[in-house]
Motif scaffolding. Structure first.
Motif, short mmCIF file in Angstrom:
data_model
loop_
_atom_site.label_atom_id
_atom_site.label_comp_id
_atom_site.label_asym_id
_atom_site.label_seq_id
_atom_site.Cartn_x
_atom_site.Cartn_y
_atom_site.Cartn_z
N GLN A 178 -7.86 -4.89 -8.09
CA GLN A 178 -7.30 -4.57 -6.70
C GLN A 178 -5.82 -4.34 -7.13
O GLN A 178 -5.15 -5.06 -7.84
CB GLN A 178 -7.29 -5.31 -5.66
CG GLN A 178 -8.86 -5.53 -5.27
CD GLN A 178 -9.09 -6.37 -4.02
OE1 GLN A 178 -9.02 -7.28 -4.02
NE2 GLN A 178 -9.38 -5.65 -2.73
N VAL A 179 -5.38 -3.28 -6.74
CA VAL A 179 -3.66 -2.83 -6.84
C VAL A 179 -3.36 -2.18 -5.81
O VAL A 179 -4.12 -1.83 -4.75
CB VAL A 179 -3.76 -1.92 -8.06
CG1 VAL A 179 -4.18 -2.54 -9.45
CG2 VAL A 179 -4.36 -0.34 -8.10
N LYS A 180 -1.99 -2.04 -5.95
CA LYS A 180 -1.38 -1.45 -4.71
C LYS A 180 -0.45 -0.29 -4.98
O LYS A 180 0.27 -0.46 -5.93
CB LYS A 180 -0.42 -2.43 -3.80
CG LYS A 180 -0.34 -2.07 -2.42
CD LYS A 180 0.39 -3.20 -1.66
CE LYS A 180 0.55 -2.90 -0.42
NZ LYS A 180 1.14 -4.07 0.57
N ARG A 181 -0.74 0.77 -4.49
CA ARG A 181 -0.04 2.04 -4.52
C ARG A 181 0.30 3.27 -3.11
O ARG A 181 -0.33 2.99 -2.37
CB ARG A 181 -0.71 2.99 -5.54
CG ARG A 181 -0.15 4.53 -5.78
CD ARG A 181 -1.18 5.10 -6.70
NE ARG A 181 -0.63 6.53 -7.03
CZ ARG A 181 -0.90 7.78 -6.56
NH1 ARG A 181 -1.94 7.66 -5.56
NH2 ARG A 181 -0.20 8.85 -6.69
N ASN A 182 1.63 3.40 -3.13
CA ASN A 182 2.07 4.05 -1.73
C ASN A 182 1.86 3.35 -0.48
O ASN A 182 1.31 3.66 0.37
CB ASN A 182 1.58 5.39 -1.77
CG ASN A 182 2.23 6.35 -2.90
OD1 ASN A 182 3.25 6.02 -3.40
ND2 ASN A 182 1.37 7.25 -3.40
N GLY A 183 1.87 1.78 -0.66
CA GLY A 183 1.78 0.92 0.38
C GLY A 183 -0.09 0.88 0.78
O GLY A 183 -0.01 0.19 1.74
N ARG A 184 -1.03 1.33 -0.06
CA ARG A 184 -2.29 1.15 0.15
C ARG A 184 -2.90 0.20 -1.11
O ARG A 184 -2.67 0.61 -2.07
CB ARG A 184 -2.87 2.75 0.06
CG ARG A 184 -4.23 2.68 0.64
CD ARG A 184 -4.63 4.22 0.57
NE ARG A 184 -6.12 4.31 1.12
CZ ARG A 184 -6.74 5.43 1.09
NH1 ARG A 184 -6.04 6.74 0.89
NH2 ARG A 184 -8.01 5.31 1.45
N ILE A 185 -3.73 -0.78 -0.34
CA ILE A 185 -4.59 -1.36 -1.35
C ILE A 185 -5.66 -0.57 -2.17
O ILE A 185 -6.64 -0.09 -0.96
CB ILE A 185 -4.89 -2.74 -0.70
CG1 ILE A 185 -3.64 -3.44 -0.35
CG2 ILE A 185 -5.74 -3.58 -1.74
CD1 ILE A 185 -4.25 -4.60 0.70
N LEU A 186 -5.99 -0.48 -3.07
CA LEU A 186 -7.07 0.38 -3.93
C LEU A 186 -7.78 -0.65 -4.74
O LEU A 186 -7.16 -1.46 -5.23
CB LEU A 186 -6.39 1.59 -4.72
CG LEU A 186 -5.39 2.27 -3.99
CD1 LEU A 186 -4.68 3.17 -5.23
CD2 LEU A 186 -6.07 3.14 -3.06
N THR A 187 -9.13 -0.41 -4.68
CA THR A 187 -9.94 -1.24 -5.32
C THR A 187 -10.86 -0.45 -6.29
O THR A 187 -11.52 0.81 -5.92
CB THR A 187 -10.97 -1.98 -4.52
OG1 THR A 187 -10.29 -2.72 -3.73
CG2 THR A 187 -12.13 -2.99 -5.33
N GLY A 188 -10.75 -0.57 -7.46
CA GLY A 188 -11.85 0.03 -8.67
C GLY A 188 -12.70 -0.94 -9.01
O GLY A 188 -12.54 -2.14 -9.15
N VAL A 189 -14.00 -0.53 -9.28
CA VAL A 189 -15.08 -1.36 -9.57
C VAL A 189 -15.76 -0.95 -10.87
O VAL A 189 -15.97 0.37 -10.97
CB VAL A 189 -15.94 -1.22 -8.51
CG1 VAL A 189 -16.59 0.02 -8.15
CG2 VAL A 189 -17.28 -2.40 -8.74
N PHE A 190 -15.98 -1.77 -11.69
CA PHE A 190 -16.57 -1.34 -13.15
C PHE A 190 -17.72 -2.55 -13.36
O PHE A 190 -17.83 -3.66 -12.94
CB PHE A 190 -15.63 -1.53 -14.22
CG PHE A 190 -14.41 -0.62 -14.00
CD1 PHE A 190 -14.36 0.68 -14.47
CD2 PHE A 190 -13.38 -1.17 -13.51
CE1 PHE A 190 -13.07 1.45 -14.50
CE2 PHE A 190 -12.21 -0.25 -13.04
CZ PHE A 190 -12.33 1.06 -13.54
N ASP A 191 -18.73 -2.00 -14.05
CA ASP A 191 -19.79 -2.95 -14.54
C ASP A 191 -19.69 -2.93 -16.12
O ASP A 191 -19.35 -1.93 -16.72
CB ASP A 191 -21.15 -2.23 -14.18
CG ASP A 191 -21.39 -2.34 -12.64
OD1 ASP A 191 -22.32 -1.58 -12.19
OD2 ASP A 191 -20.81 -3.08 -11.92
N THR A 192 -20.30 -4.08 -16.61
CA THR A 192 -20.27 -4.40 -18.14
C THR A 192 -21.35 -5.18 -18.44
O THR A 192 -21.81 -5.86 -17.57
CB THR A 192 -18.91 -4.60 -18.46
OG1 THR A 192 -18.93 -4.49 -19.97
CG2 THR A 192 -18.78 -6.12 -18.22
#
Length: 553
Positions: A532-546
């Motif tokens: 989870q990161v924040k960009r332009n005031g919006r919380i963004l979530t990336g998901v990865f499997d390993t």
């Protein structure tokens, strides 16, 4: 039917694993810190039986170090009640190792004292000293000790009998006629005495073992989690169960003395099973000492695993767990326009874990794409940007090996885009094993709580020999007022206040579009990672499997 069987097994294993694992499978502490001119990567593996030894490893990534000392410091006794530093052994050009005894259960820390041409520095790392396992004696060792004990008993009885009989024989005189009887009487008395001693010792041992199982062995604080529908919204309630607090002191928690971590009293993670395809990072509001509430985002119904992180004033950090049934809710105008109960809440609905390799822009195992010439993976974010897993060393990772999990964000045109602080840090990550038995909430600085660090650092600076709590209601109300103030501040002012309150949480990334998390997967298996990161005031979530395999070493 298969789904039901899988879910039943998962819930059973999930419940059992928490009894054995204090930190949901990730009990070790990994810290990456810049102190003065020193860049350090610290790994501490606490014992699972207390008293026991913690394994301390320090990698000096930058700076000239001559020696590193380490000592345990407990919150209750503070600096005044702590031992002197033990020197770590240098085992490589930049690696130091050593063992530290943790003699009692409770909130503790390891203080590292670094000395060298680049100056003297100290680092405090929170470590929970908890008994989390029962150890059985190896069968061969048991037989060997039993044989030796029997031999000692026979020898002792013989010595007692001989001293009772042969001691009356005078030099140059014939032995008395009743010498054999005296020897037999002495041996009998000795046998009775030894039996009584061994019986008392066995009773003490059984009582101590029972106390260890029932009192000392760590168990997470039980909670009751439920979801109700009110005003066309689903309300999550987390209630602490204080049953047993009055009769078992080790079950007690100072629930009025919960500290905010990153400005939140509780970080709650919800993950739908079995596919791990719905995820939420929530921050429930405290209604009273025992009850926390949050409005659920528009997530699908189903059964969810819940992991809630809290930190107490003693620096004791705890993950409390439960499963909860979330009812499905028809989309309405009220539901569509509903606002989360906390502006920093975030969620994501994605593909189930383990989809086919041919899928595009969705997480899956064994992704064979290359990022900058190295194995990696990428996923589209909600705002059209892309998150990339950089520098992944191989398709299959190894359990127990320390990794720097590096993630970067590029905009829709493929250019690096700067990230904003999210809850005072460059990013957050949650890692979950597919069966729920391993969970960790990660920060760029490592695997521990910044609130715990701040509390322990203040305690070490305190000159009092024994810590005394302030009045509970006053403390709780002051914390609630602080949380309320944070919610009213603009984002920049809030992050500045968080930085002032917890200097240890500052961890600047060298590249402003990248976030790095140090971590070692504790067990083999399939894992899902939410970044989870924040960009332009919006919380963004990336998901990865390993995939993580057993170590080859």
């Amino acid at each position: 039917m298969k789904w039901f069987i899988l879910l039943s097994l998962l819930v059973h294993f999930f419940a059992v694993s928490f009894v054995a694992e204090a930190h949901v499978g990730s009990s070790g502490v990994i810290v990456q810190k810049q102190v003065g001119k020193y860049q350090l990567l610290i790994s501490i593996k606490p014992p699972d039986v207390v008293p026991g030894t913690a394994q301390v490893t320090v990698f000096v990534e930058a700076g000239r170090v001559s020696s590193i000392g380490a000592r345990p410091i407990y919150f209750r006794s503070g600096d005044k009640g702590a031992p002197t530093h033990d020197m770590l052994t240098r085992v490589g050009a930049n690696r130091y190792e050593g063992d530290l005894w943790l003699m009692a259960s409770g909130s503790s820390s390891v203080e590292l004292s670094i000395d060298g041409p680049d100056g003297k520095q100290q680092v405090v790392v929170p470590v929970m000293a908890l008994a989390t396992a029962l150890r059985d004696m190896p069968e061969g060792t048991g037989f060997g000790l039993a044989a030796m004990g029997l031999l000692l008993v026979v020898m002792l009885i013989t010595i007692i009998g001989a001293s009772n009989a042969d001691g009356i024989v005078k030099p140059n005189q014939a032995p008395p006629a009743k010498l054999g009887r005296r020897r037999l009487v002495g041996m009998s008395v000795g046998l009775i005495a030894i039996v009584l001693i061994l019986t008392g010792w066995r009773s003490w041992w059984n009582s101590t073992a029972k106390d260890y199982r029932n009192e000392q062995l760590y168990r997470p604080t039980p909670i009751h989690t439920s979801v109700r529908i009110a005003d066309a919204q689903r309300q999550l309630t987390i209630q602490f169960d204080t049953t047993g607090f009055g009769v078992n002191r080790r079950k007690r928690r100072t629930l009025s003395y919960v500290l905010p971590d990153h400005g939140k009293l509780m970080h709650a993670f919800l993950v739908r099973i079995p596919g791990l395809d719905a995820f939420a990072h929530l921050h429930p509001n405290r209604r009273d000492t025992l009850n926390y509430e949050a409005t659920l985002p528009p997530m699908p119904g189903g059964k969810y695993l819940l992991y809630a992180d809290v930190v107490y004033q003693s620096g004791f950090a705890e993950t409390i767990t439960d499963t909860v049934d979330v009812p499905s809710l028809k989309v309405s105008s009220v539901a569509a326009n509903a606002k989360p109960s906390d502006r920093d809440d975030s969620w994501l609905i994605t593909e189930p874990m383990g989809v086919k390799v041919a899928a595009v822009n969705v997480p899956h195992l064994d992704n064979d794409m290359a990022v900058c010439g190295k194995p990696g993976a990428s996923v589209k974010l909600a705002d059209g940007s892309t998150m990339l897993w950089m520098d992944k060393p191989s398709q299959v990772l190894e359990a127990g090996k320390l990794y720097a999990l590096k993630f970067a964000v590029a905009d829709a045109q493929g250019k690096a885009t700067p990230l904003e602080p999210y809850l005072g840090m460059g990013g957050h990550a949650a890692i979950l094993r597919s069966d729920g038995s391993v969970y960790i909430h990660l920060h760029p600085i490592g695997t521990y709580s910044m609130a715990a660090e701040g509390s322990l650092v203040k305690r070490i600076a305190d000159t009092a020999r024994i810590f005394h709590y302030t009045e509970a209601v006053h403390f709780r109300d002051s914390i609630d007022a602080y949380i309320t103030k944070l919610k009213t501040l603009p984002e920049n002012e809030k992050n500045q206040l968080l930085a002032v309150s917890m200097p240890g949480m500052s961890h600047q990334m060298k590249t402003n579009n990248m976030v790095v998390f140090p971590y070692a997967f504790p067990r083999a298996g399939q894992y899902r990672i939410w970044v989870q990161v924040k960009r332009n005031g919006r919380i963004l979530t990336g998901v990865f499997d390993t995939q993580v395999n057993e170590s080859l070493l």
